[in-house]
Design a protein around this motif. Structure first.
Motif, PDB file in Angstrom:
ATOM      1  N   PHE A 164      13.650 -27.184  -7.581  1.00  0.00           N
ATOM      2  CA  PHE A 164      14.884 -27.669  -6.945  1.00  0.00           C
ATOM      3  C   PHE A 164      15.649 -26.518  -6.288  1.00  0.00           C
ATOM      4  O   PHE A 164      16.134 -26.639  -5.162  1.00  0.00           O
ATOM      5  CB  PHE A 164      15.763 -28.344  -8.005  1.00  0.00           C
ATOM      6  CG  PHE A 164      17.027 -28.972  -7.465  1.00  0.00           C
ATOM      7  CD1 PHE A 164      17.008 -30.245  -6.912  1.00  0.00           C
ATOM      8  CD2 PHE A 164      18.232 -28.293  -7.517  1.00  0.00           C
ATOM      9  CE1 PHE A 164      18.166 -30.825  -6.421  1.00  0.00           C
ATOM     10  CE2 PHE A 164      19.402 -28.857  -7.028  1.00  0.00           C
ATOM     11  CZ  PHE A 164      19.379 -30.141  -6.481  1.00  0.00           C
ATOM     12  N   ASP A 165      15.726 -25.401  -6.985  1.00  0.00           N
ATOM     13  CA  ASP A 165      16.484 -24.256  -6.478  1.00  0.00           C
ATOM     14  C   ASP A 165      15.739 -23.477  -5.404  1.00  0.00           C
ATOM     15  O   ASP A 165      16.353 -22.859  -4.543  1.00  0.00           O
ATOM     16  CB  ASP A 165      16.822 -23.296  -7.627  1.00  0.00           C
ATOM     17  CG  ASP A 165      18.004 -23.783  -8.446  1.00  0.00           C
ATOM     18  OD1 ASP A 165      18.769 -24.618  -7.941  1.00  0.00           O
ATOM     19  OD2 ASP A 165      18.159 -23.326  -9.588  1.00  0.00           O
ATOM     20  N   ASN A 166      14.407 -23.465  -5.476  1.00  0.00           N
ATOM     21  CA  ASN A 166      13.628 -22.572  -4.620  1.00  0.00           C
ATOM     22  C   ASN A 166      13.050 -23.215  -3.369  1.00  0.00           C
ATOM     23  O   ASN A 166      12.483 -22.523  -2.524  1.00  0.00           O
ATOM     24  CB  ASN A 166      12.496 -21.927  -5.424  1.00  0.00           C
ATOM     25  CG  ASN A 166      12.991 -20.786  -6.289  1.00  0.00           C
ATOM     26  OD1 ASN A 166      13.167 -19.674  -5.826  1.00  0.00           O
ATOM     27  ND2 ASN A 166      13.234 -21.071  -7.550  1.00  0.00           N
ATOM     28  N   LEU A 167      13.167 -24.541  -3.239  1.00  0.00           N
ATOM     29  CA  LEU A 167      12.684 -25.170  -2.014  1.00  0.00           C
ATOM     30  C   LEU A 167      13.455 -24.616  -0.822  1.00  0.00           C
ATOM     31  O   LEU A 167      14.682 -24.496  -0.863  1.00  0.00           O
ATOM     32  CB  LEU A 167      12.877 -26.689  -2.077  1.00  0.00           C
ATOM     33  CG  LEU A 167      11.860 -27.493  -2.880  1.00  0.00           C
ATOM     34  CD1 LEU A 167      12.213 -28.967  -2.821  1.00  0.00           C
ATOM     35  CD2 LEU A 167      10.437 -27.273  -2.386  1.00  0.00           C
ATOM     36  N   GLN A 188       8.347 -19.404  -0.594  1.00  0.00           N
ATOM     37  CA  GLN A 188       7.209 -19.487   0.339  1.00  0.00           C
ATOM     38  C   GLN A 188       6.000 -20.151  -0.318  1.00  0.00           C
ATOM     39  O   GLN A 188       5.284 -20.940   0.321  1.00  0.00           O
ATOM     40  CB  GLN A 188       6.841 -18.081   0.822  1.00  0.00           C
ATOM     41  CG  GLN A 188       7.916 -17.438   1.684  1.00  0.00           C
ATOM     42  CD  GLN A 188       7.783 -15.926   1.755  1.00  0.00           C
ATOM     43  OE1 GLN A 188       7.057 -15.311   0.973  1.00  0.00           O
ATOM     44  NE2 GLN A 188       8.504 -15.313   2.683  1.00  0.00           N
ATOM     45  N   PHE A 189       5.773 -19.864  -1.596  1.00  0.00           N
ATOM     46  CA  PHE A 189       4.629 -20.455  -2.287  1.00  0.00           C
ATOM     47  C   PHE A 189       4.803 -21.969  -2.429  1.00  0.00           C
ATOM     48  O   PHE A 189       3.852 -22.733  -2.289  1.00  0.00           O
ATOM     49  CB  PHE A 189       4.443 -19.789  -3.654  1.00  0.00           C
ATOM     50  CG  PHE A 189       3.117 -20.094  -4.312  1.00  0.00           C
ATOM     51  CD1 PHE A 189       1.960 -20.237  -3.570  1.00  0.00           C
ATOM     52  CD2 PHE A 189       3.031 -20.227  -5.689  1.00  0.00           C
ATOM     53  CE1 PHE A 189       0.731 -20.519  -4.174  1.00  0.00           C
ATOM     54  CE2 PHE A 189       1.808 -20.506  -6.306  1.00  0.00           C
ATOM     55  CZ  PHE A 189       0.665 -20.651  -5.547  1.00  0.00           C
ATOM     56  N   LEU A 190       6.040 -22.416  -2.684  1.00  0.00           N
ATOM     57  CA  LEU A 190       6.288 -23.851  -2.779  1.00  0.00           C
ATOM     58  C   LEU A 190       6.043 -24.538  -1.439  1.00  0.00           C
ATOM     59  O   LEU A 190       5.501 -25.649  -1.387  1.00  0.00           O
ATOM     60  CB  LEU A 190       7.724 -24.112  -3.262  1.00  0.00           C
ATOM     61  CG  LEU A 190       8.039 -23.655  -4.689  1.00  0.00           C
ATOM     62  CD1 LEU A 190       9.500 -23.895  -5.018  1.00  0.00           C
ATOM     63  CD2 LEU A 190       7.146 -24.364  -5.708  1.00  0.00           C
ATOM     64  N   LEU A 240      18.881 -17.016  -3.076  1.00  0.00           N
ATOM     65  CA  LEU A 240      19.203 -16.544  -1.729  1.00  0.00           C
ATOM     66  C   LEU A 240      18.002 -16.686  -0.793  1.00  0.00           C
ATOM     67  O   LEU A 240      18.159 -16.979   0.393  1.00  0.00           O
ATOM     68  CB  LEU A 240      19.667 -15.088  -1.772  1.00  0.00           C
ATOM     69  CG  LEU A 240      20.946 -14.806  -2.577  1.00  0.00           C
ATOM     70  CD1 LEU A 240      21.282 -13.314  -2.539  1.00  0.00           C
ATOM     71  CD2 LEU A 240      22.130 -15.622  -2.060  1.00  0.00           C
ATOM     72  N   ALA A 241      16.789 -16.472  -1.326  1.00  0.00           N
ATOM     73  CA  ALA A 241      15.577 -16.519  -0.490  1.00  0.00           C
ATOM     74  C   ALA A 241      15.343 -17.905   0.087  1.00  0.00           C
ATOM     75  O   ALA A 241      14.736 -18.044   1.153  1.00  0.00           O
ATOM     76  CB  ALA A 241      14.363 -16.076  -1.292  1.00  0.00           C
ATOM     77  N   SER A 242      15.803 -18.942  -0.612  1.00  0.00           N
ATOM     78  CA  SER A 242      15.578 -20.306  -0.118  1.00  0.00           C
ATOM     79  C   SER A 242      16.735 -20.795   0.755  1.00  0.00           C
ATOM     80  O   SER A 242      16.723 -21.935   1.208  1.00  0.00           O
ATOM     81  CB  SER A 242      15.386 -21.261  -1.301  1.00  0.00           C
ATOM     82  OG  SER A 242      16.550 -21.289  -2.109  1.00  0.00           O
TER      83      SER A 242
END
Length: 899
Positions: free
Chosen positions: A25-28, A432-434, A504-506
């Protein structure tokens, strides 16, 4: 593109699934996807979850909601299945308190794609995959058949042998055979003759090593207990139960009903009685064994196994390997990771709690053997028909024989899991992996021949969005995330830093730059680090990799080869990325980033030292300024200032090493004259829960003093045993420590420990304004809250908002009083940005409220599970929003200084 993240579920791994769902949820990538949280409860109902609940520490913290739980004497937490048989109306009502109950036929109206983070039965066995195919929803990972194979350890054995893979000898013991066996000692003898010792017993349809035992000796009692563990059954003897104290009986019930370590609930007795709730079980055992009843009671979980897989033990090094597929559909085995365990079994806790095991990537073997492991993993991936990705576990023996024994179609998705750990070795960060998983899964579903036109259009839409994102890569603010350090909380700092990086990356606004700080109290250094080093197990592993790079140790040839093989993947999803650590001066940092986020705990970071350097170069940063940080790092000084301003704090004193060295007996006597046992001892100028101990005796005080005042880094064995230090628990070396009187109830009708967060902003007049969040009630398993309970998913129990009173109006009155007290503390100490304040609260019979401050943390932990995110959610901030506000304040503060 709307991504339905399906997490939770009925399995014993539901808490890891819940934490994995939160990670996704957080990293998409927010420029490509909109996350739709779909919580599957333990009865198989689907709930469109209000996002606030994703940030609870565990499922039991919010579901079933506290107000539908029966009132119990011991207040034990429970899952939905412990409420017994529920009607459709009751299920709808329970779901409505946390979101909206939905049905599979509604999925297509809510999301375009299902990202599965479910584990174990129902999640990894083809069940959910079949359901989604029926309703035409594309989903992540492998299809129905490979999923069914991936969950069934017995079916795997036959297939492994059929495809020519080495597998240890094994036997299958059925429940009927077990019950029919008259001579179990003879059965054990036969198994030992056939398979040798040790024996490995497994529950054949569970993941995460749940229901696994290793029997090292020919001991019938241990064998019977191991079989029962794999069948999720337990026989309790009257003599054993009656020998326990009331507290021991309660703890036994807690462990017994724990889905990870015990047999779980509901259970059935041998005469068919169903027991749903933990206290119901406690009452049954107490009543039965206090009378002239049976000498034993056998309890079996209603979802027990009917077979036990018994294997010969493989004496070798254990590894895990993620296999992905490239754009052409060919498998690529990522670098296999060696698992070095603290114990014999790589069990649930070892997999998911940092520090209980070590991940060495790639496994430390000759290149040829590593390549052979990879080739075997790729061959197995193809042989079993896996798609998109898989996690394959195995062993390699001293002779070089490779045994692949546990192919999984789903991997744990915690931030530091193998899933992300190995993907980072080819340069993909979690976001990126997701994206890779979603796009590759879509491509696989297109091949199914179902909904081809629709799926192809989805794929084209995603490719177009990805191309647009690549064209705007350089429009973001660069934020240096500083993590690590050298305090005893450096590992938690890394967890916090990674979490900040990933949020932050997402985002569409920031580009994070991972920066590791290392050194000692005399000096420190900064390093910009690649993503694969940032995702190493802990701070010490990261430091080791940096030192190896500085010493000129070349990149492992296997890693170089895998990166080359995966270039078609990384060029599409990652672009250019840093290849090795680079040392930074503060001047170089200034030109590299627009701001920094300090994710350090203890010194340096919370003490003003780093802030001083950053201000020299006008680099905006998060948290409090120099002077406030210099005060709050020192618990003694903080308490002194608060006491002078009329704030209630514990009685305290400093105990100095020089006094201890001069006359130990006088040192202890002086303390005992001022403080009655028990009292609290802790470092005066370190992080929040580091080496905090409840001291009950002179022996414990002597042990604590010896540990804190020691002259070498090694921890002496005897005092460690006296204080019952946990595995890998650290105690800093200091010249003094703080002693506080133990804060207790003192006649209050309600007494609880809380932790409260806050956020600051600039008002219209430019003055700092405070937003104080609803505090969380912290429940400690032991005598004091541990680091794990505060920061690690599934460990701590934090009830947010705190339960000050049953009546809602009275609860709010008390909460408002406490929040006002916390605001006053923040104002006195000139806190800026954000902070966490720990305290005890007493509510007296006459309604008077006392808030006793314990400590103030100017850079609180920001791990995914920390309760500050539960609190901010109540005020409408998702973690990214909260982090964004913290950074905005820091940048505005720097602008004010410059102007």
């Amino acid at each position: 593109m709307k991504i339905g993240i399906i997490f939770g579920g009925p399995s014993r791994e539901r808490e890891i699934s819940f934490a994995g769902g939160r990670t996704v949820f957080d990293n998409l990538d927010k420029s490509l996807f909109e996350a739709v949280p779909v919580f599957a409860d333990s009865l198989g109902n689907f709930i469109l979850l209000d996002w606030h609940y994703i940030y609870k520490g565990t499922i039991r913290d919010f579901y079933p909601p506290v107000d539908v739980l029966p009132s119990t004497e011991h207040g034990l937490q429970m899952y939905l299945e412990s409420l017994g048989q529920l009607s459709e109306e009751e299920l709808n009502d329970i779901a409505s308190r946390v979101g909206q109950r939905i049905h599979p036929h509604q999925f297509k109206n809510l999301f375009d794609f299902a990202f599965l983070t479910l584990h174990g039965p129902y999640g990894e066995d083809g069940s959910i995959q079949g359901l989604l195919e029926w309703y035409g929803i594309p989903y992540s990972g492998s299809g129905i058949l490979p999923s069914a194979i991936g969950i069934d350890k017995i079916a795997q054995k036959a297939l492994l042998q059929q495809h020519g893979f080495a597998t240890p000898d094994y036997r299958i013991l059925s429940l009927q055979e077990w019950h029919a066996t008259q001579d179990r000692a003879a059965l054990l003898d036969n198994l030992v003759d056939d398979l040798g010792l040790p024996l490995v017993l497994k529950a054949p349809h569970q993941g995460s090593s749940i229901g696994v035992s290793i029997i090292k000796e020919k001991n019938l009692q241990l064998f019977e207990e191991a079989v029962a563990r794999s069948l999720f059954s337990l026989t309790i003897r009257k003599s054993d139960w009656n020998s326990k104290s009331a507290n021991q009986q309660l703890n036994f019930i807690k462990t017994l009903t724990d889905i990870r370590e015990g047999i779980g609930l509901p259970v059935q007795t041998q005469d068919g009685q169903l027991i749903y709730a933990p206290e119901e079980l406690l009452s049954l055992l107490s009543a039965t064994f206090s009378q002239n009843g049976p000498e034993t009671i056998t309890l079996t979980n209603v979802e027990s196994e009917t077979q036990v897989l018994i294997e010969a033990f493989i004496n070798g090094r254990e590894f895990s390997c993620i296999v992905v597929q490239d754009q052409a559909g060919h498998p690529i085995a990522l670098p296999p990771t060696e698992i070095r365990k603290g114990g014999e079994v790589f069990d649930y806790r070892s997999k998911y709690l940092p520090g209980l095991s070590r991940k060495i990537t790639p496994i430390d073997l000759p290149t040829e053997q590593i390549q052979e492991i990879r080739q075997q993993c790729e061959r197995l991936y193809t042989s079993l028909g896996f798609n998109v990705y898989a996690r394959l576990d195995g062993f390699i023996t001293e002779a070089g024989d490779i045994f692949l024994n546990d192919p999984n179609t789903t991997s744990g998705m915690l931030p530091s899991s193998f899933f992300f750990h190995q993907a980072a070795e080819i340069g993909l960060n979690p976001s990126q992996f997701l994206t890779y998983i979603i796009r590759t899964s879509l491509s696989e579903r297109v091949k199914s021949g179902k909904n081809t036109a629709y799926l192809t259009s989805l794929l084209k839409r995603l490719d177009s969005a990805m191309a647009k994102k690549r064209a705007h890569r350089h429009d973001k603010l660069r934020v240096g995330v500083i993590m690590g350090g050298y305090s005893s909380e450096r590992h938690i700092s890394v967890e916090s830093g990674r979490n900040i990086y990933e949020k932050l990356a997402s985002s569409t606004k920031y580009e994070p730059v991972p920066i590791f700080l290392t050194g000692n109290e005399e000096s420190h250094q900064l390093y910009q680090i690649p993503i694969n080093i940032m995702l190493k197990d802990n701070a010490d592993d990261i430091k080791e990799k940096i030192e190896a790079s500085e010493a000129g140790v070349p990149t492992h040839p296997v890693l170089a080869q895998i990166k080359e093989a995966a270039s078609s993947i990384t060029s599409l999803y990652a672009g250019n990325s840093l290849q090795k650590p680079q040392r930074l001066t503060y001047e170089q940092l200034q030109s590299l980033v627009d701001a920094v986020f300090i994710a350090l705990h203890g010194r340096p970071g919370e003490d003003g030292e780093l802030q001083t350097e950053l201000e020299k170069y006008m680099i905006p940063y998060n948290g409090s300024g120099i002077q406030s940080s210099q005060v709050t790092i020192n618990k003694f000084e903080t308490n002194r200032i608060l006491r002078e301003n009329g704030v209630h704090v514990a009685e305290h004193m400093l105990a100095f090493k020089k006094d201890w060295q001069e006359d130990k007996d006088a040192f202890f006597q002086f303390i005992e004259e001022r403080f009655a046992y028990p009292f609290i001892a802790k470092p005066a100028d370190d992080g929040c829960s580091s080496a905090v101990k409840k001291i009950k005796t002179r022996e414990e005080l002597e042990a604590f003093s010896e540990l804190i005042f020691r002259n070498s880094i090694e921890i002496p064995e005897n005092p460690a045993q006296v204080l019952k230090l946990s595995f890998k628990e650290e105690v800093p070396m200091k010249g003094y420590f703080l002693i506080e009187n133990l804060i207790s109830r003192e006649g209050a009708k309600h007494f609880l420990e809380i932790t409260g967060g806050l956020l600051t902003s600039y008002g219209p007049n430019g003055r700092t304004e405070y937003e104080i969040f609803e505090a969380s009630e912290a429940l400690a398993e032991g005598e004091v809250l541990s680091l794990e309970e505060k920061f690690l998913a599934g460990e701590g129990q934090n009830i947010t908002p705190a339960r000050y009173a049953r009546d809602p109006e009275e609860r709010q009155r008390i909460s408002d009083h406490v929040k006002q007290d916390l605001r006053r503390v923040a104002e006195i100490l000139r806190i800026e940005g954000y902070a966490r304040i720990d305290a005890f609260v007493r509510v007296h019979q006459d309604g008077k409220v006392e808030t006793i401050i314990i400590e103030v943390n100017s850079l609180p932990g920001m791990t995914p599970a920390t309760c500050i995110f539960h609190q901010t959610a109540i005020n409408g901030y998702k973690p990214y929003d909260f982090i964004d506000r913290i950074l905005q304040f820091g940048m505005e503060r720097t602008k004010k200084v410059i102007s």
